[in-house]
Design a protein around this motif. Structure first.
Motif, PDB file in Angstrom:
ATOM      1  N   UNK A 163       0.857  -1.189   0.000  1.00 54.64           N
ATOM      2  CA  UNK A 163       0.000   0.000   0.000  1.00 54.64           C
ATOM      3  C   UNK A 163       0.889   1.234   0.000  1.00 54.64           C
ATOM      4  N   UNK A 164       0.600   2.174  -0.861  1.00 60.50           N
ATOM      5  CA  UNK A 164       1.319   3.456  -0.863  1.00 60.50           C
ATOM      6  C   UNK A 164       0.586   4.414   0.073  1.00 60.50           C
ATOM      7  N   UNK A 165       1.330   5.117   0.921  1.00 61.26           N
ATOM      8  CA  UNK A 165       0.747   6.104   1.820  1.00 61.26           C
ATOM      9  C   UNK A 165       0.719   7.455   1.132  1.00 61.26           C
ATOM     10  N   UNK A 166      -0.236   8.319   1.440  1.00 61.33           N
ATOM     11  CA  UNK A 166      -1.296   8.172   2.440  1.00 61.33           C
ATOM     12  C   UNK A 166      -2.419   7.275   1.943  1.00 61.33           C
ATOM     13  N   UNK A 167      -3.168   6.708   2.906  1.00 61.62           N
ATOM     14  CA  UNK A 167      -4.343   5.908   2.537  1.00 61.62           C
ATOM     15  C   UNK A 167      -5.558   6.413   3.298  1.00 61.62           C
ATOM     16  N   UNK A 168      -6.704   6.180   2.702  1.00 59.44           N
ATOM     17  CA  UNK A 168      -7.981   6.511   3.321  1.00 59.44           C
ATOM     18  C   UNK A 168      -8.896   5.310   3.106  1.00 59.44           C
ATOM     19  N   UNK A 169      -9.455   4.781   4.187  1.00 53.62           N
ATOM     20  CA  UNK A 169     -10.354   3.632   4.107  1.00 53.62           C
ATOM     21  C   UNK A 169     -11.710   4.047   4.675  1.00 53.62           C
ATOM     22  N   UNK A 170     -12.738   3.873   3.875  1.00 56.44           N
ATOM     23  CA  UNK A 170     -14.112   4.101   4.341  1.00 56.44           C
ATOM     24  C   UNK A 170     -14.776   2.732   4.428  1.00 56.44           C
ATOM     25  N   UNK A 171     -14.827   2.195   5.639  1.00 55.85           N
ATOM     26  CA  UNK A 171     -15.268   0.823   5.862  1.00 55.85           C
ATOM     27  C   UNK A 171     -16.687   0.515   5.430  1.00 55.85           C
ATOM     28  N   UNK A 172     -17.555   1.533   5.368  1.00 63.35           N
ATOM     29  CA  UNK A 172     -18.952   1.311   4.978  1.00 63.35           C
ATOM     30  C   UNK A 172     -19.198   1.614   3.505  1.00 63.35           C
TER      31      UNK A 172
ATOM     32  N   UNK B   8      -4.199   7.106   7.204  1.00 63.32           N
ATOM     33  CA  UNK B   8      -2.813   6.962   7.650  1.00 63.32           C
ATOM     34  C   UNK B   8      -1.963   7.761   6.677  1.00 63.32           C
ATOM     35  N   UNK B   9      -1.204   8.733   7.199  1.00 64.76           N
ATOM     36  CA  UNK B   9      -0.400   9.582   6.311  1.00 64.76           C
ATOM     37  C   UNK B   9       1.026   9.044   6.154  1.00 64.76           C
ATOM     38  N   UNK B  10       1.844   9.776   5.390  1.00 61.99           N
ATOM     39  CA  UNK B  10       3.209   9.331   5.080  1.00 61.99           C
ATOM     40  C   UNK B  10       4.097   9.228   6.322  1.00 61.99           C
ATOM     41  N   UNK B  11       3.771   9.986   7.389  1.00 56.86           N
ATOM     42  CA  UNK B  11       4.551   9.940   8.631  1.00 56.86           C
ATOM     43  C   UNK B  11       3.990   8.900   9.601  1.00 56.86           C
ATOM     44  N   UNK B  12       3.053   8.074   9.126  1.00 58.80           N
ATOM     45  CA  UNK B  12       2.421   7.010   9.909  1.00 58.80           C
ATOM     46  C   UNK B  12       1.542   7.537  11.037  1.00 58.80           C
ATOM     47  N   UNK B  13       1.021   8.774  10.877  1.00 54.73           N
ATOM     48  CA  UNK B  13       0.011   9.301  11.795  1.00 54.73           C
ATOM     49  C   UNK B  13      -1.325   8.674  11.422  1.00 54.73           C
ATOM     50  N   UNK B  14      -2.137   8.390  12.428  1.00 55.61           N
ATOM     51  CA  UNK B  14      -3.413   7.701  12.217  1.00 55.61           C
ATOM     52  C   UNK B  14      -4.554   8.602  12.678  1.00 55.61           C
ATOM     53  N   UNK B  15      -5.605   8.680  11.858  1.00 54.99           N
ATOM     54  CA  UNK B  15      -6.834   9.384  12.221  1.00 54.99           C
ATOM     55  C   UNK B  15      -7.989   8.425  11.960  1.00 54.99           C
ATOM     56  N   UNK B  16      -8.807   8.195  12.996  1.00 56.52           N
ATOM     57  CA  UNK B  16      -9.954   7.283  12.902  1.00 56.52           C
ATOM     58  C   UNK B  16     -11.183   8.092  13.272  1.00 56.52           C
TER      59      UNK B  16
END
Length: 194
Positions: free
Chosen positions: A47-56, A141-149
């Motif tokens: 997976x290339x960062x950044x990623x965005x996952x919308x589970x629904x 998850x951004x390029x610096x491996x910061x996570x936002x949920x």
């Protein structure tokens, strides 16, 4: 003269023997990836960062379940493959998907020898289908491996036909922030609201 040659020979022999021990010790400290763990990790696309996952909302087709015969030593649950994240090279990070009303991403980190470091569900949960209610599960998850949920919620009153009664909508976001550390630990805050 003969004694000098024998003494030099003994010194060289001891020096070589000591050097071999250092080499053996250094080699044993470097983790080696075993074939079984490599087969497990090879199930995950990069997976290339950044990623965005919308589970629904995201379409995760085709869903590929972890192969039980090569995954059972590393993951017991019947999760689906999402991908692996490039890290600093001292550990490996994978994302799997757990099935519920929405897909819930699970972030797991492993040492290079396959030993698990950490694993956390990176979702708030609570989304589902129903009248008078909307929600969006989001993970970034951004390029610096910061996570936002986050779970973005909208509630409103409905009439008998389940149509929104104007002026009754309320919105809130339940969220967590965090980071994937240099050592492979997953740090997350408690749930916050805004």
């Amino acid at each position: 003269m003969k004694k000098t040659i024998i003494l030099i020979g003994i010194i060289l022999f001891i020096g070589c023997k000591t050097g071999d021990n250092k080499s053996e010790k250094l080699t044993s400290e470097i983790p080696q990836v075993n074939d079984q763990f490599q087969n497990f990790i090879d199930q995950f696309p990069e997976i290339k960062l950044p990623i965005k996952i919308k589970g629904c909302e995201d379409d995760f087709q085709p869903l590929i379940e972890l192969k039980k015969e090569i995954s059972s030593s590393y993951e017991k649950e019947p999760y689906y493959v999402f991908g692996k994240i490039l890290t600093n090279g001292t550990y490996i990070a994978t994302i799997t998907l757990g099935a519920a009303d929405c897909f819930l991403p699970i972030l797991t980190t492993y040492k290079l020898n396959g030993e698990r470091i950490d694993s956390k569900t990176i979702a708030i949960g609570g989304c589902g289908q129903g009248p008078c209610f909307e929600c969006e599960e989001l993970v970034e998850i951004d390029e610096e491996l910061n996570i936002y949920i986050a779970n973005n919620l909208k509630h409103y009153k409905c009439d008998d036909d389940y149509e929104e009664v104007k002026g009754t909508k309320t919105e809130e976001t339940i969220y967590k922030t965090g980071k994937l550390t240099q050592k492979g630990k997953i740090e997350l805050t408690n749930e916050l609201k805004k």
